[in-house]
Design an enzyme around this catalytic site. Structure first.
Site, PDB file in Angstrom:
ATOM      1  N   ALA A 125       0.876  -1.166   0.154  1.00 48.83           N
ATOM      2  CA  ALA A 125       0.044  -0.042   0.090  1.00 48.83           C
ATOM      3  C   ALA A 125       0.941   1.227  -0.229  1.00 48.83           C
ATOM      4  O   ALA A 125       0.294   2.625   0.034  1.00 48.83           O
ATOM      5  CB  ALA A 125      -1.117   0.032   1.179  1.00 48.83           C
ATOM      6  N   ALA A 126       2.238   1.347  -0.161  1.00 48.05           N
ATOM      7  CA  ALA A 126       2.956   2.438  -0.425  1.00 48.05           C
ATOM      8  C   ALA A 126       2.430   3.529  -1.578  1.00 48.05           C
ATOM      9  O   ALA A 126       2.240   4.575  -1.460  1.00 48.05           O
ATOM     10  CB  ALA A 126       4.271   2.146  -0.601  1.00 48.05           C
ATOM     11  N   GLY A 127       2.116   2.507  -2.580  1.00 49.87           N
ATOM     12  CA  GLY A 127       1.653   3.324  -3.717  1.00 49.87           C
ATOM     13  C   GLY A 127       0.378   4.138  -3.324  1.00 49.87           C
ATOM     14  O   GLY A 127       0.068   5.171  -4.116  1.00 49.87           O
ATOM     15  N   ASP A 128      -0.514   3.322  -2.950  1.00 51.84           N
ATOM     16  CA  ASP A 128      -1.961   3.869  -2.290  1.00 51.84           C
ATOM     17  C   ASP A 128      -1.731   4.948  -1.353  1.00 51.84           C
ATOM     18  O   ASP A 128      -2.333   6.151  -1.583  1.00 51.84           O
ATOM     19  CB  ASP A 128      -2.547   2.659  -2.060  1.00 51.84           C
ATOM     20  CG  ASP A 128      -3.002   1.591  -2.913  1.00 51.84           C
ATOM     21  OD1 ASP A 128      -3.034   1.818  -4.105  1.00 51.84           O
ATOM     22  OD2 ASP A 128      -3.362   0.732  -2.529  1.00 51.84           O
TER      23      ASP A 128
HETATM   24  P1  ADP Z   1       3.815   0.543  -5.177  1.00 53.39           P
HETATM   25  O1  ADP Z   1       3.339   0.184  -3.717  1.00 53.39           O
HETATM   26  O2  ADP Z   1       2.798   0.878  -6.107  1.00 53.39           O
HETATM   27  O3  ADP Z   1       4.740  -0.366  -5.887  1.00 53.39           O
HETATM   28  P2  ADP Z   1       6.280   2.388  -4.678  1.00 53.39           P
HETATM   29  O4  ADP Z   1       6.998   1.061  -3.787  1.00 53.39           O
HETATM   30  O5  ADP Z   1       6.987   2.659  -5.805  1.00 53.39           O
HETATM   31  O6  ADP Z   1       4.644   2.196  -5.219  1.00 53.39           O
HETATM   32  O7  ADP Z   1       6.080   3.056  -3.396  1.00 53.39           O
HETATM   33  C1  ADP Z   1       5.447   4.499  -3.778  1.00 53.39           C
HETATM   34  C2  ADP Z   1       5.932   5.834  -2.771  1.00 53.39           C
HETATM   35  O8  ADP Z   1       6.340   5.375  -1.584  1.00 53.39           O
HETATM   36  C3  ADP Z   1       7.602   5.807  -3.483  1.00 53.39           C
HETATM   37  O9  ADP Z   1       7.637   6.552  -4.506  1.00 53.39           O
HETATM   38  C4  ADP Z   1       8.304   6.462  -2.242  1.00 53.39           C
HETATM   39  O10 ADP Z   1       7.920   7.884  -2.219  1.00 53.39           O
HETATM   40  C5  ADP Z   1       7.536   6.100  -0.958  1.00 53.39           C
HETATM   41  N1  ADP Z   1       8.162   4.765  -0.678  1.00 53.39           N
HETATM   42  C6  ADP Z   1       7.860   3.235  -0.792  1.00 53.39           C
HETATM   43  N2  ADP Z   1       8.806   2.448  -0.352  1.00 53.39           N
HETATM   44  C7  ADP Z   1       9.586   3.355   0.509  1.00 53.39           C
HETATM   45  C8  ADP Z   1      10.738   3.057   1.215  1.00 53.39           C
HETATM   46  N3  ADP Z   1      11.292   1.989   1.698  1.00 53.39           N
HETATM   47  N4  ADP Z   1      11.185   4.246   2.209  1.00 53.39           N
HETATM   48  C9  ADP Z   1      10.733   5.479   1.785  1.00 53.39           C
HETATM   49  N5  ADP Z   1      10.008   5.862   1.066  1.00 53.39           N
HETATM   50  C10 ADP Z   1       9.351   4.658   0.249  1.00 53.39           C
END
Ligand code: ADP
Length: 318
Positions: A254-257
């Site tokens: 859910a980082a992307g969400d």
């Molecule tokens: P998804 O969940 O769609 O694969 P990402 O993994 O690219 O999306 O994460 C979305 C955003 O969340 C990234 O662009 C960054 O800003 C933040 N993010 C994700 N993982 C990390 C991390 N390990 N440390 C810091 N920020 C993170």
């Protein structure tokens, strides 16, 4: 940090609501074999639900458009989004099961996932279009690929028609070519960007070239998210590498969400794009510090904490 003096506007999210049923087990069963599982958990998920809750936790007014089934899960999902102040007036209840993901995770952490779209497959494009076109005060209309393509297509066209910023999170990877004409902001992760463009996105230079590829197709803002490496933003102002916040990552679900919800909430509340990206990055970073999907979506207070209290104005006037 700049924001316009206009009143905050609504974020409209058109997308999926799912129940994730997660079994932890030692090893996967073979064909025809039964094994005992160790753990069982039920979580709320779906990109629509996650992105709506992400924006609402930052203080945005959020309308979620989608569908749940007429089962227990549907009532449970509806209660959950309401508890997070997401307006579910336009979440339909349709006959049959709610969207369901069956997730098996073995002792090595490897998983197998079956997604049954259920009610998400029965969202009506005509209804979504009519509902959005009847709305006023909408700042951002955001959608994704977990509802039928005709629905995300209709959401973007309707958002454009009412003068909102339109945002597409092209996940999962599908044929979105007909959507692009109505997209103001495209937010793929690096894997989706690679699959959709046919270009590599591993290195900084490759991510920039991929962002330029989408920008050249007439999309005013392209943001490729790259996990711990941050994001790459292409716009009329050129290409910008968006920094990330250093956090201890526990679970990247859910980082992307969180990022999409944060971006939409900040833009709907008048922030300049570069500033909204800072909020989105903070939301994404915080989401990886807590296990799970919706439990990990940060509040405005948590983001203020990360950005440093007093150094930033929250996206919603408090
Ligand atoms: P998804 O969940 O769609 O694969 P990402 O993994 O690219 O999306 O994460 C979305 C955003 O969340 C990234 O662009 C960054 O800003 C933040 N993010 C994700 N993982 C990390 C991390 N390990 N440390 C810091 N920020 C993170």
């Amino acid at each position: 940090m700049s924001r316009t003096a206009e009143a905050p506007s609504t974020v409209v999210v058109v997308g999926s609501l799912n129940v994730d049923l997660v079994v932890g087990l030692d090893r996967m069963p073979n064909q025809g074999e039964s094994v005992l599982g160790d753990t069982f958990e039920r979580h709320a998920g779906g990109k629509g639900l996650n992105q709506a809750i992400a924006a609402a936790r930052l203080g945005a007014e959020v309308q979620l458009l989608g569908a749940v089934g007429d089962d227990d899960s549907g009532a449970w999902l509806r209660a959950l989004v309401r508890a997070d102040n997401v307006d579910d007036t336009f979440v339909a209840t349709v006959p049959g099961p709610s969207g369901t993901a069956l997730i098996e995770v073995d002792a090595r952490g490897l998983n197998r996932i079956i997604v049954v779209p259920g009610a998400n497959g029965h969202v009506s494009a005509a209804t979504v279009s009519a509902n959005i076109r009847a709305m006023s005060g909408v700042g951002v209309v955001m959608t994704n690929g977990e509802v039928p393509l005709a629905v995300s297509r209709a959401a973007l066209a309707a958002g454009r028609a009412i003068g909102a910023l339109t945002m597409l999170n092209p996940a999962p990877v599908l044929d979105y070519r007909e959507h692009l004409v109505d997209v103001d902001i495209l937010v793929p992760n690096e894997h989706e960007a690679a699959a959709l463009s046919g270009l590599p996105t591993q290195s900084d230079a490759e991510a920039r070239a991929a962002a330029e590829y989408f920008y050249a197709q007439g999309i005013p803002n392209v943001v490729i998210t790259r996990g711990a490496r941050g994001a790459t933003w292409a716009s009329a102002a050129g290409i910008v590498d968006v920094d990330t916040f250093e956090v201890a990552a526990i679970d990247t679900v859910a980082a992307g969400d969180a990022f999409c919800g944060g971006l939409a909430a900040a833009l709907a509340n008048g922030y300049a794009f570069a500033d909204a990206l800072e909020w989105a990055s903070a939301a994404g970073a915080l989401a990886v510090t807590i296990k799970g999907a919706s439990p990990s979506l940060p509040t405005r207070a948590a983001i203020e904490g990360l950005l440093g209290k007093g150094t930033i104005t929250p996206p919603v006037a408090g």
